[in-house]
Design an enzyme around this catalytic site. Structure first.
Site, PDB file in Angstrom:
ATOM      1  N   ASP A   1      -8.522  11.297  11.135  1.00  0.00           N
ATOM      2  CA  ASP A   1      -8.561  10.877   9.740  1.00  0.00           C
ATOM      3  C   ASP A   1      -9.291   9.549   9.603  1.00  0.00           C
ATOM      4  OD1 ASP A   1      -8.157  11.140   7.048  1.00  0.00           O
ATOM      5  OD2 ASP A   1      -6.055  10.511   7.083  1.00  0.00           O
TER       6      ASP A   1
ATOM      7  N   LYS B   1       5.502   0.177   7.551  1.00  0.00           N
ATOM      8  CA  LYS B   1       5.245   1.463   6.919  1.00  0.00           C
ATOM      9  C   LYS B   1       6.539   2.276   6.959  1.00  0.00           C
ATOM     10  CE  LYS B   1       1.360   3.761   7.755  1.00  0.00           C
ATOM     11  NZ  LYS B   1       0.437   4.562   8.586  1.00  0.00           N
TER      12      LYS B   1
ATOM     13  N   GLY C   1       0.816  -1.204   0.000  1.00  0.00           N
ATOM     14  CA  GLY C   1       0.000   0.000   0.000  1.00  0.00           C
ATOM     15  C   GLY C   1       0.845   1.246   0.000  1.00  0.00           C
ATOM     16  N   LYS C   2       0.203   2.350  -0.305  1.00  0.00           N
ATOM     17  CA  LYS C   2       0.899   3.631  -0.221  1.00  0.00           C
ATOM     18  C   LYS C   2       0.075   4.559   0.660  1.00  0.00           C
ATOM     19  CE  LYS C   2       3.737   3.456  -4.248  1.00  0.00           C
ATOM     20  NZ  LYS C   2       3.850   3.543  -5.680  1.00  0.00           N
ATOM     21  N   GLY C   3       0.674   4.974   1.751  1.00  0.00           N
ATOM     22  CA  GLY C   3      -0.065   5.830   2.683  1.00  0.00           C
ATOM     23  C   GLY C   3       0.302   7.276   2.487  1.00  0.00           C
ATOM     24  N   GLY C   4      -0.200   8.110   3.331  1.00  0.00           N
ATOM     25  CA  GLY C   4       0.018   9.534   3.239  1.00  0.00           C
ATOM     26  C   GLY C   4       1.487   9.915   3.282  1.00  0.00           C
ATOM     27  N   PHE C   5       2.263   9.157   3.977  1.00  0.00           N
ATOM     28  CA  PHE C   5       3.662   9.567   4.101  1.00  0.00           C
ATOM     29  C   PHE C   5       4.619   8.397   3.946  1.00  0.00           C
ATOM     30  CE2 PHE C   5       1.398   9.592   8.135  1.00  0.00           C
ATOM     31  CZ  PHE C   5       1.926   8.466   8.724  1.00  0.00           C
ATOM     32  N   GLY C   6       4.263   7.491   3.101  1.00  0.00           N
ATOM     33  CA  GLY C   6       5.215   6.423   2.872  1.00  0.00           C
ATOM     34  C   GLY C   6       4.603   5.209   2.223  1.00  0.00           C
ATOM     35  N   ILE C   7       5.464   4.242   2.035  1.00  0.00           N
ATOM     36  CA  ILE C   7       5.031   3.014   1.380  1.00  0.00           C
ATOM     37  C   ILE C   7       4.908   1.925   2.435  1.00  0.00           C
ATOM     38  CG2 ILE C   7       5.689   1.285  -0.345  1.00  0.00           C
ATOM     39  CD1 ILE C   7       7.250   3.562  -1.725  1.00  0.00           C
TER      40      ILE C   7
END
Ligand SMILES: *[C@@H]1O[C@H](CO)[C@@H](O)[C@H](O)[C@H]1NC(C)=O
Ligand SMILES: *[C@@H]1O[C@H](CO)[C@@H](O)[C@H](O)[C@H]1NC(C)=O
Ligand SMILES: *[C@@H]1O[C@H](CO)[C@@H](O)[C@H](O)[C@H]1NC(C)=O
Ligand SMILES: *[C@@H]1O[C@H](CO)[C@@H](O)[C@H](O)[C@H]1NC(C)=O
Ligand SMILES: *[C@@H]1O[C@H](CO)[C@@H](O)[C@H](O)[C@H]1NC(C)=O
Ligand SMILES: *[C@@H]1O[C@H](CO)[C@@H](O)[C@H](O)[C@H]1NC(C)=O
Ligand SMILES: *[C@@H]1O[C@H](CO)[C@@H](O)[C@H](O)[C@H]1NC(C)=O
Length: 923
Positions: free
Chosen positions: A717, A621, A600-606
């Protein structure tokens, strides 16, 4: 059988010893505990009347003074238990603690004979003489001995369920006389007995009477296996006794009361030649029973023991209310009549058995019990905290007069020096502060208690504590005052690191340890004790400053280094001081197989998939160089996550922190996130119930953040990609990246813009304040997504915010149009309506109109078929009562017939639990 041998043999010394042993073993075997309070010679004895073994109170109670009663004040000079008593002039609450088995049902009996032991004529001097009796943390009854004859035995009995592996009975000084007690007995009951007694309901005895021709005024063990005390009702004309030698038994499977057959073989009725047809059971005009304010539970035990084919029918009344109509007792079979634990108001505590017109025989009764309700609503202190406090009490031999019974509950008797947190009304109180300053503590430091999960403040200053400070993992402790003791160094790392990180206020001045060290913790700052309130504010502030500081350091260091250097060389010296594993960059490479599999790709990283040494799957993460400037979001997540543990919140397993790489290691959730699942195409679709369960899971996770964390945590969030699913489709909230410690006092800290388009609280745009209600709004959107499987913002055919789309659709026609088509109408329409209502309620524009997460959780729970273990046990106990319901219905669905003009009655007074009990041991 063993006891029979003894009667045949000539007693000798060996035999006597042997007999003692057999008795002790027998008592252990049947689980009876019998305490003769105040017994001076610390020698147990065998009570000749009951054959039961009585012990002195050593080990069951602390404090108290042993007193003796002179013979002239004893009604029965041979009654061993009444010869001595234990009096408690000190302390407002003194408790006996008896071993028990958690969840087991017991009969508990206490007796009181004043016997003018202090020569002050207390019960007869015209003033009020009473004290309180508590069962654990709940009030049982008052012991009122005002105007009570010196020689009489007052007797209290309770049927209760043990809340833990000990049961405590406390005497409470109410300022109207010194509490005392003469004997205390604990008898286990079968779990099937008295089915209406449970953890929240106990019953206190008012009366237990057997009727008919009985020689002994008291019947108890061994006739009654459970040592219930049955008083005999003396008969006088026109009362007539009946008896039989036939066995009188209960129907197989009816083991609610287990009345001894011999009691049921005797009964009372009214003379045939007399026109009277009523039996009224009333208490004696005892001055000390306040039946007006009690809720009563009567149990009538009947068995027809007359000759063949009797026609005996009667109605049973309580204070004018017909309880059972046209009842006819079964022949040689026990019918125990009660109303399944329904409590009655009956100011006179009197009950009427009234012959029906068609009946030829008069009413009869074999035995009768009556109890009053004792609510067990107050919660005991968290058992872990209790154990730690007991440990500390034993370790330092503390004999504080009120360190007795439960540490926090009831509030007015909480232990001196402790502060407890009662704020969560349905949870056990927890200890948050312990002040044992200047308490004469000697010896080593018992630090295990600082492990208490909720403990924030600990003051052990001005004692004589010696030795080193042991190394151990601090939990929530924020202030540790060890000043002015004899402690020597070194200070263990675990404590020092937290101090250096500003997470712990440490005071050590006045200890030998400070002769060498010159740190702030050794200087006498003479601060006043800081209250927990202050901590709640300072800690987040300290946290934020720490984060800022660390960011600055990272940036400086990173800019100064060349990109070619090996990551492994830059593992930071300082760790985050959290109780989770810290990984190195090399380890990360290893567990993610060189960052092979991106999940996955989150708001501030992979996010990468990884596997730990033990085979556990994890999600890693990683925040790489390119996004390192956003790392402000990163550290709060570590701090917050490492402290938060809940089944619906993702568990942080570890973190990695070095100059090139910051990473968080979580439990891997094999079913991905909720967004993927509900918008994932037609190949797999969640059914309605699964959707509700996931919604409830997420709601519970949020509720925990809001209600159980101090200060509350606002997620900021909440969205479907942040709700992960484990292999059992349990919803788990993740990504606290934007969470901040939060409470009213410092909302201004929460100025970092947060949230995702479509989910963000409209009020936030106006106020720039994030509150727990912000999460409720976002959760409402999630709920709508769960129902509709639509994104929060629809683009086709026109741009629509999901709540507006739903409103629009509903206004256009049918609520069913909004539902995900893949559900194929397989859902309950009422349930749908309720969930939509709830969701729309959550997305109200004004935060004040939105429900709290606690309300959301309870509304969702109502919509789901219950499967929790708690509910299961309830239904199990109801179902076990069903045969009895059926039995009662079968036997008593008859109507009252006719009217009679017979108007006379027979009055049977019962001597109740509050009454005189002169011949308790039957001599
Ligand atoms: C204690 O024991 C002694 C001898 O065994 C006896 O004389 C005395 O009466 C006993 N005291 C009490 C209070 O039972
Ligand atoms: C207690 O009562 C007795 C008899 O009624 C009396 O002789 C005695 O003085 C009283 N004692 C006290 C302390 O009042
Ligand atoms: C529970 O505790 C409160 C105070 O802490 C007390 O006033 C109340 O009487 C208790 N309830 C019972 C049933 O004992
Ligand atoms: C205990 O029993 C009462 C009725 O007798 C019932 O209302 C209550 O829910 C029960 N409580 C528990 C914890 O089972
Ligand atoms: C205790 O008993 C006395 C005398 O019977 C009575 O006057 C008083 O009201 C009772 N007090 C309480 C609190 O029950
Ligand atoms: C502490 O213990 C030492 C040695 O046992 C003793 O000399 C000293 O008086 C004690 N101090 C206090 C305050 O109890
Ligand atoms: C008892 O029964 C008689 C008739 O059998 C009736 O007249 C009377 O009212 C009944 N008593 C009560 C209290 O219902």
């Amino acid at each position: 059988a063993q006891l029979v041998i003894l009667h045949q043999s000539i007693p000798n010394r060996w035999m006597l010893e042997h007999m003692k042993l057999i008795h002790i073993l027998h008592c252990i075997y049947i689980g009876f505990i019998s305490i003769d309070c105040g017994l001076r010679n610390s020698s147990s004895y065998n009570d000749s009347a009951t054959g039961l073994w009585f012990d002195p109170d050593d080990g069951y109670v602390e404090g108290g003074m042993r007193k003796q009663i002179s013979q002239k004040f004893m009604a029965d000079p041979f009654n061993e238990q009444q010869k001595t008593l234990m009096s408690f002039p000190d302390g407002s609450r003194n408790c006996y603690t008896l071993p028990s088995t958690i969840g087991k049902k017991y009969l508990l009996r206490a007796t009181f004979t004043y016997g003018n032991y202090d020569g002050l004529n207390k019960t007869l001097d015209g003033s009020l003489f009473l004290f309180g009796l508590h069962i654990g943390v709940n009030s049982w009854e008052a012991v009122n001995l005002t105007n009570w004859d010196h020689t009489s035995i007052l007797w209290k009995e309770l049927l209760t369920v043990a809340p833990s592996n000990s049961l405590s009975v406390c005497l409470v000084n109410l300022g109207s006389g010194i509490p005392f007690i003469s004997s205390l007995e604990l008898r286990p009951l079968e779990d099937t007995m008295y089915p209406f007694v449970n953890t929240s309901v106990s019953i206190s005895l008012l009366a237990r009477t057997r009727f008919g021709n009985v020689a002994d005024s008291i019947t108890r063990y061994p006739t009654d296996n459970y040592d219930r005390i049955w008083e005999s009702d003396s008969t006088s004309y026109p009362g007539v006794i009946l008896s039989t030698t036939n066995k009188v038994e209960s129907l197989p499977g009816n083991n609610f009361f287990n009345i001894p057959s011999v009691i049921m073989q005797n009964a009372l009725t009214v003379d045939m030649n007399f026109s009277r047809s009523r039996i009224i059971i009333t208490p004696p005009e005892g001055p000390n029973i306040d039946t007006k304010n009690m809720q009563l539970l009567p149990i009538f035990h009947f068995a027809e023991i007359n000759g063949s084919n009797p026609n005996r029918r009667f109605d049973i009344y309580s204070a004018g209310e017909l309880l059972f109509s046209d009842f006819s007792p079964s022949r040689f079979q026990v019918d125990s009549m009660h109303q399944n634990g329904r409590f009655l108001r009956n100011p006179n505590a009197s009950f009427l058995l009234n012959k029906t017109v068609s009946s030829t025989l008069k009413p009869l009764i074999n035995a009768f019990e009556s109890y009053s309700l004792v609510r067990m609503d107050n919660l005991t202190t968290d058992s872990e905290d209790v154990n730690y406090m007991k440990e500390v009490k034993n370790h330092y031999n503390l004999t504080r007069v009120n360190w007795n019974g439960d540490p926090c509950s009831p509030r007015e008797y909480s232990w001196e020096g402790l502060t407890c947190d009662y704020s969560k009304s349905n949870q056990n109180p927890r200890i948050v502060s312990v002040n044992l300053s200047a308490s004469g503590l000697k010896g080593g430091l018992a630090v295990s208690l600082m492990n208490m999960v909720s403990l924030v403040y600990m003051d052990l200053s001005h004692n004589n504590l010696t030795g080193a400070i042991p190394d151990y993992q601090l939990k929530s402790l924020k202030i540790l005052n060890l000043s002015n003791n004899q402690l020597v160094g070194p200070i263990p790392d675990s404590i020092l690191r937290r101090f250096q990180a500003g997470l712990l206020e440490l005071r050590l001045e006045g200890n030998p340890i400070c002769s060498k060290v010159k740190d702030t913790y050794c200087s006498n700052k003479n601060k006043n004790a800081i209250q927990t309130m202050v901590i709640a504010v300072t800690v987040p502030v300290v946290l934020v400053s720490l984060i800022v500081l660390m960011c600055i350091i990272w940036k400086l260091c990173w800019k100064g280094k060349s990109d070619h250097e090996d990551y492994a060389m830059y593992e930071e010296e300082t760790s985050l001081h959290v109780d989770i594993r810290r990984f190195t960059y090399v380890e990360l490479k290893l567990i993610t197989n060189d960052f092979q599999s991106i999940i996955g790709k989150g708001g501030f990283g992979i996010v990468y998939h990884g596997k730990l040494e033990n085979g556990d799957e994890v999600a890693v993460k990683v925040l790489m160089e390119t996004s390192i400037e956003d790392s402000t979001d990163f550290l709060p997540e570590v701090q917050t996550l490492s402290k938060v543990h809940h089944k619906n919140l993702v568990t942080l397993k570890g973190y990695c922190q070095n100059k090139k790489c910051l990473a968080l290691i979580y439990d891997f959730m094999s079913r991905g996130n909720l967004q993927q699942l509900i918008r994932g195409g037609d190949d797999y679709s969640l059914n309605w119930e699964q959707r509700l369960h996931i919604a409830l899971d997420a709601a519970q996770g949020l509720e925990y953040l809001h209600e159980s964390c101090t200060p509350s945590i606002v997620h900021r969030d909440v969205k479907t990609p942040n709700i992960l699913l484990d292999k059992n489709l349990v919803g788990i909230i993740s990504d606290f990246g934007l969470s901040r410690a939060f409470n009213d006092a410092h909302t201004h800290i929460s100025t970092v813009a947060a949230g995702t388009l479509g989910y963000l609280d409209p009020e936030y745009h106006a106020t720039f304040q994030l509150t727990v209600k912000t999460d409720v709004y976002s959760f409402g959107i999630v709920l709508l997504e769960i129902i509709t499987s639509q994104p929060p913002v629809l683009m086709e055919p026109q741009t629509f915010h999901l709540p507006n789309w739903v409103r629009h659709k509903i206004a256009m026609g049918n609520i069913h149009d909004i539902v995900d088509k893949r559900l194929l109408d397989q859902y309950d329409a009422n349930s749908l309506q309720s969930v939509v209502d709830l969701a729309m309620n959550c997305v109200e524009n004004a935060a004040i109109h939105r429900p709290t997460m606690t309300e959301v959780v309870s509304r969702l729970k109502e919509l789901l078929p219950v499967v929790s273990s708690e509910k299961l046990s309830v239904s199990a106990s109801t179902s076990s009562m069903n045969p009895m319901d059926a039995e009662i219905r079968r036997q008593f669905q008859l109507t009252i017939s006719g009217v009679s003009n017979e108007e006379n009655s027979f009055q049977s007074g019962y001597a109740g639990g509050m009454s005189e009990l002169i011949h308790l041991s039957g001599r």
